[in-house]
Each structure stands twice: as structure tokens, then as C-alpha cells.
Write a protein that holds these residues in place. Structure first.
Motif, PDB file in Angstrom:
ATOM      1  N   SER A   1       2.536 -21.075 -18.834  1.00  0.00           N
ATOM      2  CA  SER A   1       2.662 -19.771 -16.808  1.00  0.00           C
ATOM      3  C   SER A   1       1.174 -19.114 -16.552  1.00  0.00           C
ATOM      4  CB  SER A   1       3.512 -19.437 -16.829  1.00  0.00           C
ATOM      5  OG  SER A   1       3.780 -18.424 -17.411  1.00  0.00           O
ATOM      6  N   LEU A   2       0.963 -18.630 -15.460  1.00  0.00           N
ATOM      7  CA  LEU A   2      -0.166 -17.450 -15.582  1.00  0.00           C
ATOM      8  C   LEU A   2       0.582 -16.537 -16.029  1.00  0.00           C
ATOM      9  CD1 LEU A   2      -2.138 -18.378 -12.608  1.00  0.00           C
ATOM     10  CD2 LEU A   2      -3.076 -19.144 -15.123  1.00  0.00           C
ATOM     11  N   SER A   3       0.255 -15.617 -16.357  1.00  0.00           N
ATOM     12  CA  SER A   3       0.152 -13.844 -16.974  1.00  0.00           C
ATOM     13  C   SER A   3      -0.238 -13.425 -15.480  1.00  0.00           C
ATOM     14  CB  SER A   3      -0.243 -13.165 -17.939  1.00  0.00           C
ATOM     15  OG  SER A   3      -1.714 -13.133 -17.809  1.00  0.00           O
ATOM     16  N   PHE A   4      -0.148 -12.424 -14.948  1.00  0.00           N
ATOM     17  CA  PHE A   4      -0.141 -10.938 -14.812  1.00  0.00           C
ATOM     18  C   PHE A   4      -1.587 -10.896 -14.163  1.00  0.00           C
ATOM     19  CE2 PHE A   4      -0.333  -6.990 -11.891  1.00  0.00           C
ATOM     20  CZ  PHE A   4      -0.258  -7.064 -10.977  1.00  0.00           C
ATOM     21  N   TYR A   5      -2.464 -11.015 -15.444  1.00  0.00           N
ATOM     22  CA  TYR A   5      -4.200 -10.668 -15.755  1.00  0.00           C
ATOM     23  C   TYR A   5      -4.769 -11.253 -15.591  1.00  0.00           C
ATOM     24  CZ  TYR A   5      -2.232  -5.809 -16.717  1.00  0.00           C
ATOM     25  OH  TYR A   5      -0.731  -4.750 -16.807  1.00  0.00           O
ATOM     26  N   THR A   6      -3.821 -12.567 -15.918  1.00  0.00           N
ATOM     27  CA  THR A   6      -4.657 -13.953 -15.345  1.00  0.00           C
ATOM     28  C   THR A   6      -4.710 -14.704 -14.504  1.00  0.00           C
ATOM     29  OG1 THR A   6      -3.074 -15.747 -16.250  1.00  0.00           O
ATOM     30  CG2 THR A   6      -4.728 -13.773 -18.543  1.00  0.00           C
ATOM     31  N   PHE A   7      -3.468 -14.109 -13.732  1.00  0.00           N
ATOM     32  CA  PHE A   7      -3.709 -15.105 -11.709  1.00  0.00           C
ATOM     33  C   PHE A   7      -4.722 -15.080 -11.566  1.00  0.00           C
ATOM     34  CE2 PHE A   7      -2.321 -14.788  -7.766  1.00  0.00           C
ATOM     35  CZ  PHE A   7      -1.054 -15.751  -7.618  1.00  0.00           C
ATOM     36  N   PRO A   8      -5.218 -15.957 -10.781  1.00  0.00           N
ATOM     37  CA  PRO A   8      -6.450 -16.102  -9.904  1.00  0.00           C
ATOM     38  C   PRO A   8      -6.365 -15.414  -9.146  1.00  0.00           C
ATOM     39  CG  PRO A   8      -4.971 -17.570  -9.528  1.00  0.00           C
ATOM     40  CD  PRO A   8      -5.015 -17.110 -10.143  1.00  0.00           C
ATOM     41  N   TRP A   9      -6.871 -14.033  -9.070  1.00  0.00           N
ATOM     42  CA  TRP A   9      -6.706 -13.101  -7.886  1.00  0.00           C
ATOM     43  C   TRP A   9      -8.161 -13.189  -7.341  1.00  0.00           C
ATOM     44  CZ3 TRP A   9      -2.393 -10.780  -6.829  1.00  0.00           C
ATOM     45  CH2 TRP A   9      -1.271 -10.465  -7.928  1.00  0.00           C
ATOM     46  N   GLN A  10      -9.112 -13.678  -7.581  1.00  0.00           N
ATOM     47  CA  GLN A  10     -10.460 -13.373  -6.390  1.00  0.00           C
ATOM     48  C   GLN A  10     -10.431 -14.757  -5.002  1.00  0.00           C
ATOM     49  OE1 GLN A  10     -12.990 -11.644  -7.938  1.00  0.00           O
ATOM     50  NE2 GLN A  10     -12.063 -11.019  -9.008  1.00  0.00           N
ATOM     51  N   GLN A  11      -9.469 -15.080  -6.382  1.00  0.00           N
ATOM     52  CA  GLN A  11      -9.130 -16.283  -4.752  1.00  0.00           C
ATOM     53  C   GLN A  11      -7.832 -16.429  -4.286  1.00  0.00           C
ATOM     54  OE1 GLN A  11      -9.707 -18.096  -8.390  1.00  0.00           O
ATOM     55  NE2 GLN A  11     -11.379 -17.163  -7.604  1.00  0.00           N
ATOM     56  N   THR A  12      -7.343 -15.238  -4.359  1.00  0.00           N
ATOM     57  CA  THR A  12      -5.983 -15.201  -3.407  1.00  0.00           C
ATOM     58  C   THR A  12      -5.829 -13.654  -2.661  1.00  0.00           C
ATOM     59  OG1 THR A  12      -5.166 -14.946  -5.704  1.00  0.00           O
ATOM     60  CG2 THR A  12      -3.619 -13.614  -4.181  1.00  0.00           C
ATOM     61  N   HIS A  13      -5.605 -13.791  -1.084  1.00  0.00           N
ATOM     62  CA  HIS A  13      -5.211 -12.825  -0.131  1.00  0.00           C
ATOM     63  C   HIS A  13      -4.036 -12.576  -0.465  1.00  0.00           C
ATOM     64  CE1 HIS A  13      -9.389 -13.458   1.623  1.00  0.00           C
ATOM     65  NE2 HIS A  13      -9.514 -14.723   0.763  1.00  0.00           N
ATOM     66  N   VAL A  14      -3.784 -10.833  -0.107  1.00  0.00           N
ATOM     67  CA  VAL A  14      -2.256 -10.167   0.163  1.00  0.00           C
ATOM     68  C   VAL A  14      -3.127 -10.275   1.742  1.00  0.00           C
ATOM     69  CG1 VAL A  14      -1.068  -8.563   0.192  1.00  0.00           C
ATOM     70  CG2 VAL A  14      -2.714 -10.009  -1.823  1.00  0.00           C
ATOM     71  N   TRP A  15      -1.673 -10.612   2.282  1.00  0.00           N
ATOM     72  CA  TRP A  15      -1.206  -9.968   3.313  1.00  0.00           C
ATOM     73  C   TRP A  15      -0.410  -9.182   3.933  1.00  0.00           C
ATOM     74  CZ3 TRP A  15      -4.491 -11.047   7.681  1.00  0.00           C
ATOM     75  CH2 TRP A  15      -5.997 -12.253   8.061  1.00  0.00           C
ATOM     76  N   PHE A  16       0.339  -8.555   4.772  1.00  0.00           N
ATOM     77  CA  PHE A  16       1.598  -7.952   4.878  1.00  0.00           C
ATOM     78  C   PHE A  16       2.302  -8.383   5.607  1.00  0.00           C
ATOM     79  CE2 PHE A  16      -1.230  -5.060   2.474  1.00  0.00           C
ATOM     80  CZ  PHE A  16      -1.074  -4.435   1.819  1.00  0.00           C
ATOM     81  N   VAL A  17       3.739  -7.812   5.044  1.00  0.00           N
ATOM     82  CA  VAL A  17       4.634  -8.839   6.065  1.00  0.00           C
ATOM     83  C   VAL A  17       4.999  -7.230   7.110  1.00  0.00           C
ATOM     84  CG1 VAL A  17       6.831  -9.065   6.521  1.00  0.00           C
ATOM     85  CG2 VAL A  17       5.698  -9.919   4.698  1.00  0.00           C
ATOM     86  N   ASP A  18       5.523  -6.599   7.156  1.00  0.00           N
ATOM     87  CA  ASP A  18       5.694  -5.059   7.633  1.00  0.00           C
ATOM     88  C   ASP A  18       5.011  -3.985   7.548  1.00  0.00           C
ATOM     89  OD1 ASP A  18       7.052  -4.560   6.075  1.00  0.00           O
ATOM     90  OD2 ASP A  18       8.824  -4.251   7.165  1.00  0.00           O
ATOM     91  N   GLU A  19       5.061  -3.045   8.150  1.00  0.00           N
ATOM     92  CA  GLU A  19       4.086  -1.904   7.964  1.00  0.00           C
ATOM     93  C   GLU A  19       4.919  -0.668   9.030  1.00  0.00           C
ATOM     94  OE1 GLU A  19       3.170   0.878   5.853  1.00  0.00           O
ATOM     95  OE2 GLU A  19       0.996  -0.445   5.542  1.00  0.00           O
ATOM     96  N   ARG A  20       5.293   0.109   8.114  1.00  0.00           N
ATOM     97  CA  ARG A  20       5.485   1.512   9.322  1.00  0.00           C
ATOM     98  C   ARG A  20       4.885   2.096  10.519  1.00  0.00           C
ATOM     99  NH1 ARG A  20       8.121   1.474   4.172  1.00  0.00           N
ATOM    100  NH2 ARG A  20      10.194   1.631   4.271  1.00  0.00           N
ATOM    101  N   CYS A  21       4.542   2.401  11.011  1.00  0.00           N
ATOM    102  CA  CYS A  21       3.900   3.286  12.023  1.00  0.00           C
ATOM    103  C   CYS A  21       2.970   4.760  11.165  1.00  0.00           C
ATOM    104  CB  CYS A  21       3.633   3.292  13.464  1.00  0.00           C
ATOM    105  SG  CYS A  21       3.983   1.953  13.880  1.00  0.00           S
ATOM    106  N   VAL A  22       2.600   5.027   9.721  1.00  0.00           N
ATOM    107  CA  VAL A  22       2.346   5.812   9.677  1.00  0.00           C
ATOM    108  C   VAL A  22       0.976   5.684   8.831  1.00  0.00           C
ATOM    109  CG1 VAL A  22       4.416   6.904   8.811  1.00  0.00           C
ATOM    110  CG2 VAL A  22       3.727   5.040   6.844  1.00  0.00           C
ATOM    111  N   PRO A  23       0.749   6.859   8.191  1.00  0.00           N
ATOM    112  CA  PRO A  23      -1.003   6.617   8.504  1.00  0.00           C
ATOM    113  C   PRO A  23      -1.410   5.463   6.499  1.00  0.00           C
ATOM    114  CG  PRO A  23      -1.133   8.613   8.543  1.00  0.00           C
ATOM    115  CD  PRO A  23       0.673   8.133   9.478  1.00  0.00           C
TER     116      PRO A  23
END
Length: 193
Positions: free
Chosen positions: A1-23
Motif C-alpha cells: 500500500s502507498l504511504s502518505f509520503y509516497t502517494f502520487p500527489w503530483q497527479q492528484t487534484h483536491v476539490w472542496f466539498v463545502d466552505e464557510r463564507c469566511v476568508p
């Protein structure tokens, strides 16, 4: 299994599910929390991070930020189908920023909307993904931790299915997998150290 540090972050995109209306630098911001607890520990290109645009003008969540985020998803996410969405559940049964008894629960067309929080939430207005895009995901995980979530786990375990009362029950992948991750504290109602 991939560890947190060897995960393919270069090919990963992170989107957000929700956000509060704050800066985004506000400690109540989901992006701020992600930046503090995750981004500072991984090597991911910043262009692969897609925070919700809640602060485009002087007024928070006053512009077309929800339509803009929806357009970005339509442009960059093939068939608007995320590979994996990680959700939580609140003590009131909400998930994302889809709260009990709110009109946002009935949204059937838009992928991203502004929504009102619950009566006891710290920030009433929020931006959130909707059930149509959540339920198109290939995989969804619902993470429930802490003894404070025991009552909602019990309610949901008793076959609670009313989306208006328990919005998390509206998470029903149309062609994907749903996995619940519940820790001992939430399941048993006591804190284990």
C-alpha cells in the motif's frame, strides 16, 4: 500500500466539498484547516488545489462564486464525476453544508450552490456541493469520529432514512461505492485513549 509520503500527489487534484463564507485564512475555513493539517505535510502542486471561491469581492459569498466553482468542475472533472469524495456527518445529521430542513436538500440540477447552515452553526452562509454531484462519485467515504457523534450513529443505525431530517441519508451513489468509517468512540459513545 502507498504511504502518505509516497502517494502520487503530483497527479492528484483536491476539490472542496463545502466552505464557510469566511476568508480562506480564517481558522473556521475548511481550506485553512486543510492547509494547516495536510498541505504543509505533502508535496502537491498548488495548481492542483481548488479552494471554493468564497472571497472574490469585498463581500463574502456575494458574487457568482458558486457558479464559477461549478464551471471549474465542469471544465476539469471528466463527466463531473469525482474519483473519491470524503464527507463527515454532523451531530444533526448534516453532511457537506447540506443541513436538515433546508431548501438546498432538494437541489436537483446545480452542482454547487450557496446554502444556509443549521441553526447552531458558527457561520450561517456557506458554499457546498449538492447531492447530484456527490452521488455521481466513483467512491464516497463518510468519516465519523468521536464520542460526540454516538447519538447520530445510533439514529442512523436505526434505519433513519428521512433526508430532510438526516441529510447524510441522501448520500446514495448512483454508480459508485459508499463506505462508512466509524471509530470506536463514535460507535460506543465513550472516548478511548
Amino acid at each position: 500500500s502507498l504511504s502518505f509520503y509516497t502517494f502520487p500527489w503530483q497527479q492528484t487534484h483536491v476539490w472542496f466539498v463545502d466552505e464557510r463564507c469566511v476568508p480562506l485564512n480564517n481558522p473556521q475555513s475548511n481550506f485553512h484547516s486543510f492547509q494547516t493539517h495536510v498541505l504543509n505535510s505533502i508535496s502537491i502542486p498548488h495548481i492542483n488545489i481548488h479552494p471554493m471561491p468564497v472571497h472574490l469581492t469585498e463581500e463574502l459569498c456575494a458574487s457568482d462564486g458558486d457558479a464559477m466553482y461549478e464551471s471549474l468542475i465542469q471544465l476539469h472533472v471528466l463527466d463531473q464525476r469525482f474519483d473519491f469524495i470524503l464527507l463527515g456527518v454532523g451531530t444533526d445529521g448534516h453532511t457537506a453544508s447540506l443541513f436538515p430542513n433546508q431548501t438546498s436538500l432538494a437541489e436537483s440540477d446545480r452542482l454547487v450552490i450557496y446554502a444556509e447552515g443549521g441553526p447552531k452553526t458558527s457561520t450561517s452562509r456557506r458554499m457546498t456541493l449538492t447531492f447530484p454531484v456527490i452521488n455521481q462519485s466513483r467512491a464516497i467515504g463518510i468519516l465519523v469520529t468521536g464520542s460526540g457523534k454516538h447519538n447520530i450513529v445510533e439514529s442512523l443505525s436505526a434505519n433513519a432514512t428521512d433526508v430532510i431530517e438526516f441529510p447524510v441519508t441522501g448520500v446514495r451513489p448512483s454508480d459508485g461505492n459508499l463506505t462508512w468509517y466509524i471509530d470506536h468512540d463514535a460507535y460506543l459513545g465513550k472516548d478511548f485513549i
